[in-house]
Write a protein that holds these residues in place. Structure first.
Motif, mmCIF file in Angstrom:
data_model
loop_
_atom_site.group_PDB
_atom_site.id
_atom_site.type_symbol
_atom_site.label_atom_id
_atom_site.label_comp_id
_atom_site.label_asym_id
_atom_site.label_seq_id
_atom_site.Cartn_x
_atom_site.Cartn_y
_atom_site.Cartn_z
ATOM 1 N N PHE C 158 0.846 -1.193 0.000
ATOM 2 C CA PHE C 158 0.000 0.000 0.000
ATOM 3 C C PHE C 158 0.882 1.243 0.000
ATOM 4 N N ARG C 159 1.920 1.224 0.802
ATOM 5 C CA ARG C 159 2.796 2.392 0.835
ATOM 6 C C ARG C 159 3.984 2.255 -0.106
ATOM 7 N N HIS C 160 4.503 1.032 -0.213
ATOM 8 C CA HIS C 160 5.797 0.894 -0.886
ATOM 9 C C HIS C 160 5.727 0.383 -2.311
ATOM 10 N N GLY C 161 4.557 0.006 -2.764
ATOM 11 C CA GLY C 161 4.428 -0.435 -4.153
ATOM 12 C C GLY C 161 4.701 -1.919 -4.310
ATOM 13 N N MET C 162 4.316 -2.413 -5.475
ATOM 14 C CA MET C 162 4.406 -3.846 -5.770
ATOM 15 C C MET C 162 5.847 -4.248 -6.039
ATOM 16 N N THR C 163 6.030 -5.541 -6.309
ATOM 17 C CA THR C 163 7.363 -6.075 -6.579
ATOM 18 C C THR C 163 8.070 -5.282 -7.676
ATOM 19 N N THR C 164 7.339 -4.940 -8.735
ATOM 20 C CA THR C 164 7.989 -4.312 -9.892
ATOM 21 C C THR C 164 8.724 -3.023 -9.509
ATOM 22 N N ARG C 165 8.184 -2.313 -8.496
ATOM 23 C CA ARG C 165 8.846 -1.079 -8.100
ATOM 24 C C ARG C 165 10.208 -1.350 -7.464
ATOM 25 N N HIS C 166 10.403 -2.557 -6.994
ATOM 26 C CA HIS C 166 11.620 -2.854 -6.240
ATOM 27 C C HIS C 166 12.628 -3.680 -7.032
ATOM 28 N N ILE C 167 12.298 -3.958 -8.285
ATOM 29 C CA ILE C 167 13.238 -4.699 -9.132
ATOM 30 C C ILE C 167 13.986 -3.687 -9.990
ATOM 31 N N LEU C 168 15.307 -3.670 -9.842
ATOM 32 C CA LEU C 168 16.102 -2.691 -10.586
ATOM 33 C C LEU C 168 16.583 -3.259 -11.913
ATOM 34 N N ALA C 169 17.076 -4.478 -11.861
ATOM 35 C CA ALA C 169 17.643 -5.072 -13.079
ATOM 36 C C ALA C 169 17.436 -6.574 -13.042
ATOM 37 N N LEU C 170 17.418 -7.181 -14.229
ATOM 38 C CA LEU C 170 17.221 -8.622 -14.339
ATOM 39 C C LEU C 170 18.154 -9.198 -15.384
ATOM 40 N N GLU C 171 18.656 -10.395 -15.110
ATOM 41 C CA GLU C 171 19.323 -11.177 -16.140
ATOM 42 C C GLU C 171 18.323 -12.262 -16.523
ATOM 43 N N VAL C 172 18.036 -12.342 -17.813
ATOM 44 C CA VAL C 172 16.925 -13.180 -18.250
ATOM 45 C C VAL C 172 17.355 -14.123 -19.362
#
Lengths: 417, 342, 486
Positions: C158-172
């Motif tokens: 609610f305050r800090h946002g979903m997972t996507t807001r906390h993912i900076l970079a990905l190796e895929v």
């Protein structure tokens, strides 16, 4: 609409219905920590049992391995929001399948339990034989053998009178157990000294097996017979002519977490066992009801406390033991860092699944090392004590002790020889 | 030759993109031209400024819906009129169109506390290069229905889609803003940033470097007693010499936007080194937002031409060719054909 | 290409992986036939227990080469059937990739492998005064790889946002084995936010083998409050009042009467009043002055809606207990019935009270046991239906009620899913939100990334080619196999 009554038809094994595979048991399961396959975690084990019970599907070798590898450490029970008794599920399953699913290790386990451990005189002979060949076995690389000292049991009096000058608080019978009675007599004696010091009249009863190991091995009949025997022994009137506080009921103490937890499981239609369970406690829990003075001989060094699984998830008496240890130590109690997984001893597991057991032991040792390798390790279960003694090794400047030994040392002074 | 295609309706844009006759592009969707270079030769601007208007502003749910060509300042004004501001913290004076702000993917210095710009956009509508409809997200704050094209297209610079409508998150307008500043030599910036990291995050952190001296500035949104308490805490944490200043409303937009210069990306650690290095140069000038990794410097402008600026990777390439096989939208990667240049 | 060949794939992988990490035992495979949602099942062709990035890359490339579909899997706690293997896909289990590669307090970030458990990262970050903010109820067990795939939420989002807001970079690893890097250490992207596209793509665009995630400072102070109400609607209205006041608590959670009863009967007993129709759990975080200001607003909002009680957790232990109750709520519902269908719909906050009432009516209409526990601040509802998946008739009613509830949410201006994903569960409801052409734009995107359709087939989009087994597996149950063929 009520919560307690489950409106759904139940399968063959009670408790299977309540799992909705939320997965909260995964991170606490020791076998899953070392082998990340679904069959090695509680959720997978329940799913496997559902296959058998609800779908009549056969257990494949992979599923059998998963069920057999369970330590019955019960850590998942403390994590389960639905309150599933993994012990209950596993034991029902083992009871039903042992006769048909018996590998060599399991057959040996059953023979040892039914033919040796259940009979005090044969156990005596067996341990005598072990004393003779211990050195040889150790040279062959066998781990977790009891030390030479443990194999020479000390004498035990029939009873100990309360310390003079103490108000008599009541009478206590200490459960001697079977293997505990042979290998851990010093600890039994320490509990006796401690309780007498605080005004309890202590009797030791007769040695004998409570059936805990049999339950875990799926030998339900033997387990029931043995626990009935113990109830009969223990609930007999204490020392004739004993004068104890009429307000304090006669108390039974077991300081072996495994036996204590097993005897707490109320067996249906056995009123005598219910009565036993009601009176059962352990020494630290009993003492924690008293106003204790500061110890006369406080423990100088920090103590690493490793609560046995069956104390954490069975008897639920960890906080009392921990508080007392904190009370008698100057440098404080060290809780081991990291996941508090089973040390791998788990009763007969060490014999049945030596590799897995050993790996868990190594993990436990790493936790102790990461916690600063405190020189005293306290744990209140025979299997765990043997495991830690073996993990630390002879000659190391580390002492593995039962909490009651430390408490007796702190309150009553050094052990008499 | 460049034909400006003024578009008044989404249907018209769709016709432009999918028709076989007439202008075939490639097109570059354009707003007020504040955030991107003019289209390279051979690329036609697709001007969206006529696609303008705030369609809905919901004060209770804290969300607004606007057409992509709406000027940001008009949106900000309408929001401010009811005591709200566009998230993350987009003040009046930001300039450009809402679609341009979104498509250029400008980083917000408030990201550590308020999230990136892309986190403020709740939903998007638009068209692919071949005129197919794009829809993602909506007006609720939590939404994982379908692919998150709302974030994907943020920063897509008109090369993957024509943005037509946006749903944007709002929050309460800060009643005033304050900053805690400390002046120090460029070599001390590392120590100041480390000290800041041990304190509750301010809304944004900015470093201004000029001729060897730096000013570390931490923005706090004020108006409530707790904000001044936080400012005092930061001041103490930054050490002697720190002071608390007020940031007037009209200064907020410039505070949050770096001045023109060479844009550089680096980690916090990278910026500490870079500022030390620039600090030794007598003409070293920089404005840095270290927590979000960007800044502008007085270093000589990069010689790389427009078409070499990195623009996505493998995923972008594949999506582009699937959504726009005929290449109707401009391609920031593609070198401009020689004949067009002549 | 010769087409799908599981045998050839096995041969290829047997050269790379130890035999013990390729599960082919039919019983063991069957344990992977479902995730946290009991409605759908599918047994994998095999399960690969992968321990490092090289193995994942090799496995994906081999699957691509032999045209065998695959499903990335973490702890299997998802709630939309996202990890259920359809078409006998092979499972690529990454729970063994559980290394936290680095934690950098200056940059406030961590680099992790996908099998790291959510709470383990948060605990490791706490050594530096930092935390990982998204906290799904399953955070003790769920992996970050799964969180990334589903774009998971949790109370504190609610305050800090979903997972996507906390993912900076990905190796895929893309489904054809191509490696690509998304995002950057600062979270900034050059061009389109490919990182944002991948997060929440439910395993259909490949597998993340490494993630750089943002950590935030642990709050200076945390205070937790519990208010109880005599109606669910009143608790919802209190939430709207709190938000309108400008207060920004970290979490606003509501549990209804039945959920309270189940929690109070479990090991996660939290001390919620069992005679209330609803409890509202509010957490404030920040500086003491900040929380004090907010608390006044929260208290006023609750009392304006006639709260029966308003209490504060005295200490860490009490706070932990309140939260353990909330996070154990789903599991505790096992006490009510054998299976639980956790729905996940979103509505505008102002519609909460109205929608909750209509949901109760739907429960009544279909004669189902329905309870509610939800992220009220986000308008994210979790109506829970307790049922027995072995009863096909009951299962049919459950699905019908679920569909009606989703229609209700969309009609109220909301959406199908706030944090659990579409998976199998809602793929056929996508038409409520998107037109066919809008969906086609999305499937074109998927086909561009995964032309052979191998990565988690049959999920997210309606009318998949894949077969879904609905409900219970056992013989003697009529509705055993329902073929949904598009």
């Amino acid at each position: 609409m009520t919560i307690s009554s489950n409106p759904m038809p139940s399968g063959e094994i009670p408790g299977l219905e309540t799992c909705i595979h939320c997965g909260l048991c995964l991170p606490v399961c020791p076998t899953y920590a070392i082998d990340r396959r679904e069959s090695q975690n509680p959720r997978g084990r329940i799913a496997a049992l559902r296959r058998v019970s609800e779908e009549r599907a056969p257990l494949t070798p992979g599923l059998v391995a998963g069920l057999e590898d369970c330590l019955v450490c019960r850590a998942c029970e403390s994590a389960c929001p639905a309150g599933i008794s993994m012990e209950g599920l596993l034991l029902s399953h083992r009871t039903a399948t042992r006769p048909t699913h018996a590998d060599r290790a399991t057959r040996l386990e059953r023979w040892l339990l039914d033919e040796v451990i259940a009979h005090p005189e044969r156990l005596e002979l067996g341990l005598g034989a072990l004393r003779a060949v211990r050195g040889g076995l150790a040279r062959l690389g066998m781990r977790d053998l009891p030390s030479k000292e443990r194999l020479i049991p000390r004498d035990l009096p029939d009873s100990i009178e309360p310390d003079p000058g103490q108000r008599v608080r009541g009478s206590v019978t200490i459960l001697r157990g079977c293997v505990t009675d042979r290998l851990f007599r010093s600890e039994t004696l320490a509990a006796g000294r401690l309780l007498a010091h605080f005004g309890y009249r202590v009797s030791f009863g007769a040695p004998g097996c409570c059936g805990a190991l049999h339950r875990h091995a799926g030998l339900a009949d033997s387990a029931l017979r043995l626990s009935r025997e113990r109830a009969r022994d223990l609930l007999r009137e204490p020392l004739s002519g004993a004068t104890h506080d009429a307000l304090t009921p006669h108390v039974i103490v077991s300081d072996s977490a495994g036996c204590h937890a097993a005897l707490l499981e109320p067996l249906a239609e056995e009123p005598a066992l219910h009565d036993l369970a009601r009176r059962l406690t352990d020494t630290p829990s009993l003492l924690s009801t008293l106003e204790l003075p500061p110890p006369a001989h406080p423990i100088e060094e920090p103590v690493a406390f490793f609560p046995p699984c069956h104390q954490s998830h069975g008897t639920h008496t960890v906080s009392a033991t921990r508080a007392l240890l904190e009370h008698v130590t100057k440098a404080g109690v060290v809780d081991l860092v990291g996941e508090d997984f089973c040390c791998g001893a788990a009763g007969m597991y060490v014999m049945r699944r030596p590799e897995k057991s050993h790996e868990l032991g190594e993990r436990a040792r790493e936790r102790w090392e990461r916690s600063g390798s405190p020189r005293i390790i306290a744990t209140g279960n025979p299997g765990c004590l043997l495991r830690w003694e073996s993990l630390i090794g002879a000659g190391a400047n580390v002492e593995v002790v039962h909490p009651v030994t430390l408490l007796a040392r702190a309150f009553c002074g050094p052990e008499p020889l | 030759m460049s034909v400006e295609t003024a578009t008044k309706s989404i249907a018209l844009i769709k016709r432009v993109l999918s028709q076989s006759g007439g202008p075939t592009g490639p097109f570059m969707p354009a707003g007020l031209g504040t955030r991107s270079a003019p289209p390279p030769p051979g690329v036609e601007p697709l001007t969206l400024t006529a696609l303008s208007g705030v369609e809905d502003l919901d004060r209770d749910e804290l969300v607004l819906t606007a057409l992509a060509g709406t000027p940001v300042d008009r949106v900000a004004q309408e929001a401010a009129a009811v005591g709200l501001v566009l998230c993350p913290l987009i003040p009046l004076g930001t300039g450009g169109t809402l679609g341009g702000l979104y498509a250029s993917g400008s980083e917000s210095p408030c990201a550590p506390v308020e999230g990136h710009l892309r986190d403020a956009v709740l939903g998007v509508e638009g068209l692919t290069g071949s005129g197919a409809p794009i829809k993602s997200g909506g007006r609720v704050v939590k939404n994982v229905t379908g692919y998150d094209l709302t974030r994907f297209l943020c920063g897509s610079r008109g090369a993957l889609a024509v943005i037509t409508r946006l749903h944007w998150r709002l929050r309460l307008l800060p009643t005033d803003s304050i900053e805690v500043v400390i002046d120090c030599p460029a070599t001390d910036v590392g120590a100041r940033l480390r000290a800041l990291r041990a304190l509750p995050d301010p809304t944004a952190v900015r470093i201004d470097l000029n001729a060897g001296r730096t000013r570390v500035r931490a923005l706090i949104e004020g108006g409530r007693p707790s904000a001044s308490a936080r400012a005092e805490q930061l001041k103490r944490g930054l050490g002697p010499g720190a002071e608390i200043l007020s940031v007037p409303d009209e200064q907020l937009a410039p505070w949050l936007a770096p001045p023109a210069g060479t844009r550089e990306h680096a980690s916090v650690r990278g910026w500490i080194e870079r500022i030390e290095e620039l600090g030794t140069q007598s003409d070293g000038v920089a404005t840095v937002f270290p927590y979000i990794g960007v800044g502008t410097t007085s270093a000589p402008p990069a010689s790389a031409p427009l078409d070499a600026i990195p623009f996505g990777g493998e995923i972008t390439r594949r999506v582009r060719s699937a959504w726009d096989p005929e290449g109707r939208l401009w391609d920031p990667h593609r070198p401009v054909p020689r004949e067009v240049l002549s | 290409m010769p087409g799908r060949s599981d045998a050839a794939l096995f041969k290829t992988l047997a050269r790379i992986l130890p035999r013990t990490r390729i599960i082919t035992d039919s019983g063991e495979r069957s344990l992977y036939d479902t995730d946290g949602l009991a409605l759908y099942r599918g047994v994998p062709g095999a399960v690969l227990l992968l321990e490092n990035a090289e193995e994942v890359i090799a496995a994906v490339r081999a699957c691509h080469h032999h045209e065998v579909p695959f499903v990335p899997r973490g702890a299997g706690t998802g709630l939309s059937g996202g990890a259920v293997p359809l078409d006998e896909a092979w499972i690529l289990d990454v729970t063994g990739m559980d290394r936290i590669i680095e934690i950098d307090p200056l940059e406030s970030l961590a680099r992790i492998e996908p099998g790291v458990v959510n709470l383990d990262l948060d605990r490791a970050a706490s050594d530096y005064g930092l935390r990982y903010a998204p906290d799904p109820s399953s955070q003790r067990a769920c992996t970050l790889g799964g969180n990334i795939a589903e774009n998971s939420g949790g109370p504190h989002c609610f305050r800090h946002g979903m997972t996507t807001r906390h993912i900076l970079a990905l190796e895929v690893v893309l489904p054809d084995g191509t490696l690509t890097s998304l995002g950057s250490r600062s979270g900034a992207t050059a061009g389109p936010d490919e990182r944002g596209l991948f997060v929440g793509s439910e395993g259909t665009l490949g597998i993340a083998i490494e993630a750089t995630v943002a950590l935030i400072r642990r709050p200076e102070q945390v205070r937790t409050f519990l208010a109880s109400f005599s109606s669910l609607a009143a608790s919802c209205r209190a939430v709207s009042r709190i938000i309108a006041s400008g207060a920004r608590p970290a979490a606003l959670e509501i549990l209804d009467r039945l959920t309270i009863a189940a929690v109070e009967a479990s090991v996660f007993r939290a001390g919620y009043p069992t005679d209330a129709e609803a409890v509202l759990l509010v957490e404030g975080e920040g500086s003491p002055a900040e929380i004090e200001e907010e608390t006044a607003h929260v208290r006023a909002a609750c009392s304006a809606e006639g709260a029966l009680t308003f209490e504060e957790a005295d200490d860490l232990e009490a706070r932990t207990r309140l939260w353990r109750g909330r996070k154990g709520a789903f599991g505790a519902m096992g006490r009510v019935a054998r299976d639980l269908y956790v729905l996940d719909g979103v509505v505008p906050r102002r519609a909460l009270a109205d929608v909750i009432e209509k949901i109760a009516a739907i429960g009544k209409k279909y004669e189902l046991i329905l309870s509610n526990v939800f992220h009220a601040g986000d308008g994210n509802l979790h109506p829970n239906i307790s049922f027995d998946a072995r009863d096909p008739e009951q299962t049919t009613r459950v699905l019908a009620a679920g569909a009606e509830i989703l229609e209700l949410c969309v009609a109220a201006g909301g959406t199908l899913s706030g944090e659990h994903g579409i998976g199998i569960e809602k793929r056929d409801h996508m038409g409520l939100v998107f037109t066919e052409l809008e969906l086609e734009t999305q499937t074109r995107l998927r086909d561009a990334i995964d032309p052979r359709g191998l990565s988690n087939p049959g999920k997210v989009f309606p009318g998949g080619r894949s077969c879904v087994e609905a409900g219970h597996r056992g013989p003697g149950h009529a509705a055993r196999v329902e073929r949904i063929i598009g």
